[in-house]
Design an enzyme around this catalytic site. Structure first.
Site, PDB file in Angstrom:
ATOM      1  N   ASP A 166     -26.064  50.843 -35.635  1.00 48.98           N
ATOM      2  CA  ASP A 166     -25.594  49.663 -34.913  1.00 48.98           C
ATOM      3  C   ASP A 166     -24.480  48.951 -35.674  1.00 48.98           C
ATOM      4  OD1 ASP A 166     -25.852  47.047 -33.320  1.00 48.98           O
ATOM      5  OD2 ASP A 166     -27.463  48.258 -32.449  1.00 48.98           O
ATOM      6  N   HIS A 221     -25.426  41.798 -33.403  1.00 47.68           N
ATOM      7  CA  HIS A 221     -26.112  42.714 -32.484  1.00 47.68           C
ATOM      8  C   HIS A 221     -27.178  43.541 -33.203  1.00 47.68           C
ATOM      9  CE1 HIS A 221     -26.348  46.436 -29.948  1.00 47.68           C
ATOM     10  NE2 HIS A 221     -26.264  45.566 -28.959  1.00 47.68           N
ATOM     11  N   SER A 381     -29.349  47.183 -24.636  1.00 48.53           N
ATOM     12  CA  SER A 381     -29.400  47.123 -26.107  1.00 48.53           C
ATOM     13  C   SER A 381     -30.696  46.509 -26.604  1.00 48.53           C
ATOM     14  CB  SER A 381     -28.269  46.237 -26.648  1.00 48.53           C
ATOM     15  OG  SER A 381     -27.106  46.968 -26.859  1.00 48.53           O
TER      16      SER A 381
END
Ligand code: CA
Length: 624
Positions: A166, A221, A381
């Protein structure tokens, strides 16, 4: 007008690999050499590419027998890839596609842990009910039975490693730092690759954006994803926070805006597998079919890992419009749609009864964020890491259970929902308790089916690469022999007397991609005999053409008819034994891609058709 040609015209077409706007890094190629090891022949091929093609080496991944090249300035990526494929030592050459995180938004509000606890307590103490359950879990209101699973987890000291592939992880976050994977073979900051894995001082993972040992998060994220995974294994609001039950490996390949490339993703996957990750969480996607990414995932499968992938946030059917990596057909991939707290498919979520396996909460999910903060995000996600977390707590119970068996167990233990029936393969949403119990009671089965990337190459038609179908190319066109070809400049002066010479059809391209490694003789695109008929419907009636061979370079079409804009093409492909048929439909269009050209657009070619044809082509005879 309507002049009939007196002889058959043989058309051999050329194809462009990418059917739409450039979705790859300009001036770069990924090259894989033949064979498993970087050998003398690969070395000489690499040298030849630099000396003769003027390319420069960006990086070498000798363990993968791959090089990453920069092209000579001004050179075309697709032309260069085709050129390199002629080298007998090159297995494939492909563009370096862009990839991105599967969350579009940034959080509306970022809060401290204390503020988040207050918010959660207010919410759970109110009469808020979602589905049939009171809110009892901080990260989602969906009834996934995560706290119920905690109560039944065993006391084993084994901690499975989950790679968060990620934007990195906030390594200092109070709720994550104690759960980080630590490379025990590495002595920190001594400038030496102590464990000899090819990475110097890789303590918590690696940063493949900047190629250094600091996989800290500058986007948020990956930190959010990591918090969901840890939060599935234990209550991250508990004070004090108990010891972690899992390990989070920080494998960074997306930059501070959540953007990355295939080259970095491929290296990330091999790193994660080679350093012991049992679950790989992949909350990202994009690009076209990539052989190197496909191979990397197959490597994770052969090493018994689980590969959990976000289905994507385009609101599209992945059975029709593949989302990579979620849509590769490697048997350890678990592709995840996002649902609301009430188990409805999220408005943005991709879906697919064939290509998406299950749903998981992905709307308004609370988790850790940069700088010891908390935030709410939405996306597939967020849905994927719940599944990764559940796979991890299952794997924790059975240390030797492989990714294939874990997948079967989690898919067999979803909560089925009528409104997910026909939406995802299982028709259900992940359930942590059922999955945990299933893993606890199942005997470890080491079986997993063999999987060969070369036999499972790109089956998606090029027209699938964007919604609604794309364009095949028409390499050139002319009308009667005596007419002036230069009149054809685009759709505005199209007339019926146009004859399309080169029908480049996306479907055969897809088939041939699966074929290209089967030939013994090394040629750019092996050509295979495949009898089929093409019915071309025009306003003047239906005409018949025939197809004799196919290859990745296109197909040979014999016809004596004139085609025009909007003419329909109905292609009936015969199986080699002539006993079965598959029919696909397209029409002649003007394509803006590739600078503007005539083409054939195929819309909604069914996956089933492609699989059928793929089965036939296994027995195809190579044509010379
Ligand atoms: Ca190392």
């Amino acid at each position: 007008m309507d002049v009939k040609l007196n002889r058959l015209i043989l058309f051999i077409l050329t194809i462009s690999v990418s059917a739409h706007a450039q979705d790859y890094v300009p001036g770069e190629l990924i090259v894989k050499y033949k064979g498993k090891k970087f050998s003398a022949s690969a070395q000489s091929a690499s040298q030849k590419i630099m000396n003769e093609k003027g390319m420069s080496l960006k990086s070498s991944w000798h363990g993968l027998n791959m090089d990453h090249f920069a092209l000579k300035p001004g050179d075309d990526v697709e032309a260069a890839a085709q050129d390199l494929m002629q080298d007998p030592n090159v297995e494939y050459a492909e563009p370096n596609y862009y990839l991105k995180k599967a969350t579009e938004n940034l959080p509306d509000e970022v809060m401290t842990k204390e503020q988040f606890e207050v918010l959660f307590n207010e919410y759970s103490n109110s009469d808020a009910e979602v589905g049939a359950q009171n809110i009892s879990y901080s990260q989602t209101g969906a009834p996934v039975e995560i706290p119920e699973a905690w109560a039944q987890m065993s006391s084993t000291s084994y901690k499975p490693t989950i790679a968060v592939i990620d934007t990195g992880i906030d390594l200092q976050h109070v709720d994550l730092s104690s759960a980080l994977w630590a490379n025990t073979g590495e002595i920190p900051s001594n400038g030496i690759d102590d464990d000899g894995n090819g990475f110097v001082d890789d303590i918590n993972g690696w940063n493949f954006v900047n190629n250094n040992n600091n996989p800290d998060d500058c986007d948020g994220h990956g930190t959010h994803v990591a918090g969901i995974i840890r939060g599935t294994s234990q209550d991250i609001l508990a004070n004090p926070l108990p010891a972690a039950k899992i390990k989070l490996m920080a494998v960074k390949f997306l930059d501070c805006n959540g953007n990355g490339t295939t080259s970095a993703a491929v290296q990330s996957i091999y790193y994660a597998v080679n350093n012991g990750a049992r679950v790989l969480n992949n909350s990202w996607g994009g690009g076209s079919y990539s052989y190197s990414l496909h191979e990397a995932i197959a490597y994770s499968y052969s090493h018994q890992a689980s590969f959990v992938a976000a289905a994507g946030n385009s609101g599209l059917n992945n059975d029709v419009s593949p989302m990579y990596p979620a849509s590769y057909n490697v048997p350890n991939i678990i592709s995840v749609s996002a649902t609301t707290d009430a188990d409805n498919l999220a408005s943005f979520s991709n879906y697919g009864v064939s290509k998406v396996h299950l749903a998981s909460p992905g709307v308004g999910i609370y988790s850790t964020y940069l700088n010891n903060m908390y935030a709410s995000l939405s996306g597939t996600s967020m849905a994927a890491p719940f599944v990764s977390g559940v796979v991890a707590i299952m794997a924790r119970e059975k240390q030797t259970m492989n990714g294939y068996q874990l997948k079967q167990l989690i898919l067999n233990n979803v909560d089925t929902k009528s409104n997910l029936n026909g939406v995802v393969q299982t028709g259900g949403r992940v359930n942590a308790l059922y999955s945990l119990n299933a893993a606890q009671s199942a005997a470890v089965d080491t079986y997993q089916p063999s999987y060969d990337v070369s036999a499972n190459g790109n089956r998606g038609p090029a027209s699938d690469m964007q919604s609604g179908g794309g364009c095949g190319l028409v390499s050139k066109l002319y009308k009667d022999y005596n007419d002036n070809q230069t009149k054809f400049q685009g759709p505005h002066n199209m007339t019926l007397n146009i004859v399309l010479v080169g029908l480049l059809i996306a479907l055969p391209f897809a088939l041939a991609m699966a074929l290209k490694t089967q030939g013994q003789t090394r040629r750019r695109w092996d050509r295979f005999k495949l009898g089929s008929k093409i019915y071309v419907e025009t306003i003047r009636g239906e005409f018949l053409g025939s197809v004799g061979t196919i290859s990745i370079g296109g197909l040979e079409l014999k016809t004596d008819q004139h085609l025009a804009m909007s003419d329909k093409v109905r292609m009936v492909i015969e199986s080699p034994d002539g006993k079965e048929f598959v029919e696909v439909h397209g029409k002649i269009v003007w394509c803006n891609e590739n600078g503007g050209s005539f083409g054939v657009s195929f819309v909604e070619v069914q996956e089933k058709s492609l699989l059928t044809i793929h089965t036939w082509t296994k027995q195809l005879v190579k044509a010379n």
